[in-house]
Design an enzyme around this catalytic site. Sequence first.
Site, mmCIF file in Angstrom:
data_model
loop_
_atom_site.group_PDB
_atom_site.id
_atom_site.type_symbol
_atom_site.label_atom_id
_atom_site.label_comp_id
_atom_site.label_asym_id
_atom_site.label_seq_id
_atom_site.Cartn_x
_atom_site.Cartn_y
_atom_site.Cartn_z
ATOM 1 N N GLY A 43 34.501 42.666 35.999
ATOM 2 C CA GLY A 43 33.670 42.482 36.962
ATOM 3 C C GLY A 43 32.535 43.344 37.134
ATOM 4 O O GLY A 43 31.426 43.038 38.033
ATOM 5 N N GLU A 98 33.191 50.053 40.177
ATOM 6 C CA GLU A 98 33.874 48.875 40.443
ATOM 7 C C GLU A 98 32.907 47.959 41.176
ATOM 8 O O GLU A 98 32.215 48.240 41.954
ATOM 9 C CB GLU A 98 35.200 49.077 41.496
ATOM 10 C CG GLU A 98 36.413 48.911 40.587
ATOM 11 C CD GLU A 98 36.720 47.715 40.064
ATOM 12 O OE1 GLU A 98 35.864 46.605 39.816
ATOM 13 O OE2 GLU A 98 37.823 47.419 39.449
ATOM 14 N N ASP A 102 39.280 45.589 46.918
ATOM 15 C CA ASP A 102 39.749 44.458 47.794
ATOM 16 C C ASP A 102 41.203 44.896 48.259
ATOM 17 O O ASP A 102 41.227 45.594 49.307
ATOM 18 C CB ASP A 102 40.060 43.230 46.913
ATOM 19 C CG ASP A 102 40.368 41.942 47.604
ATOM 20 O OD1 ASP A 102 40.680 41.920 48.768
ATOM 21 O OD2 ASP A 102 40.304 40.711 47.029
HETATM 22 C C1 PRP Z 1 38.755 42.502 40.359
HETATM 23 C C2 PRP Z 1 37.761 43.375 40.476
HETATM 24 C C3 PRP Z 1 38.821 44.746 40.753
HETATM 25 C C4 PRP Z 1 39.887 44.270 41.366
HETATM 26 C C5 PRP Z 1 39.820 44.339 42.849
HETATM 27 O O1 PRP Z 1 39.220 42.531 38.933
HETATM 28 O O2 PRP Z 1 36.932 43.359 39.399
HETATM 29 O O3 PRP Z 1 39.023 45.417 39.658
HETATM 30 O O4 PRP Z 1 39.899 42.806 41.022
HETATM 31 O O5 PRP Z 1 40.998 43.866 43.629
HETATM 32 P P1 PRP Z 1 42.134 44.584 44.121
HETATM 33 O O6 PRP Z 1 41.557 45.702 44.993
HETATM 34 O O7 PRP Z 1 42.917 43.926 44.917
HETATM 35 O O8 PRP Z 1 42.873 45.200 43.044
HETATM 36 P P2 PRP Z 1 40.001 41.446 38.057
HETATM 37 O O9 PRP Z 1 41.445 41.829 38.001
HETATM 38 O O10 PRP Z 1 39.629 40.094 38.689
HETATM 39 O O11 PRP Z 1 39.349 41.600 36.628
HETATM 40 P P3 PRP Z 1 37.715 41.435 36.187
HETATM 41 O O12 PRP Z 1 37.299 42.650 36.644
HETATM 42 O O13 PRP Z 1 37.862 41.137 34.534
HETATM 43 O O14 PRP Z 1 37.171 40.138 36.854
#
Ligand code: PRP
Length: 178
Positions: A43, A98, A102
């Site tokens: 991401g 990042e 979230d």
């Molecule tokens: C998303 C984003 C963060 C994480 C945030 O990644 O890039 O790494 O979720 O969410 P959290 O605070 O609830 O942990 P994802 O796992 O979707 O993978 P990606 O980066 O490959 O899309």
Amino acid sequence: MHKDLEKILYTEKEIEEIVSRVAERINKDYEGQHLVLVCVLKGSVMFFADLARKLTVDCRLDFIAASSYGKSTQSSGNVKITKDITADISGKHVLIVEDILDTGNTLSYIKEYLSGFSALSVKLCALFDKPDRRKKPITADYSGETIDDLFIVGYGLDYDEQYRNLPYVGVLKPEIYQ
Ligand code: PRP
């Protein structure tokens, strides 16, 4: 605008301004230091590339990947490192980059993991922050924008691996993910 979006939340120009603001603070805080910038795949890829090009401090770039969401829209809390960094970060300043903070599950895990290598410092930079959704006590040292609990995609952010290449950030229509 992509047909699956309800609206555009941040245009390319607005994103550029946010990234510039964040870069300015990092350049000031780390002036004269050497930094290891760690991109959390996938991401963060767009933000990382744009931010890195706005930094004037000496940087080494590295990459890490973790998974906790899969196809779900909710973090499972069960985080796994699926790709590790290659740099030796002991005695170095590390900045984790990042796209979105979230629940904090992913970043808490990655921050703790990277803190186990005797780095001089491990800090966190997130383009977007959803503080209302936090489940872990983690805050970003640098954050671009605080946002409401909307399902956003684009500029690296996905739903089921789609929409990452959109140059803007938009709100996904609920019927796409419900
Ligand atoms: C998303 C984003 C963060 C994480 C945030 O990644 O890039 O790494 O979720 O969410 P959290 O605070 O609830 O942990 P994802 O796992 O979707 O993978 P990606 O980066 O490959 O899309």
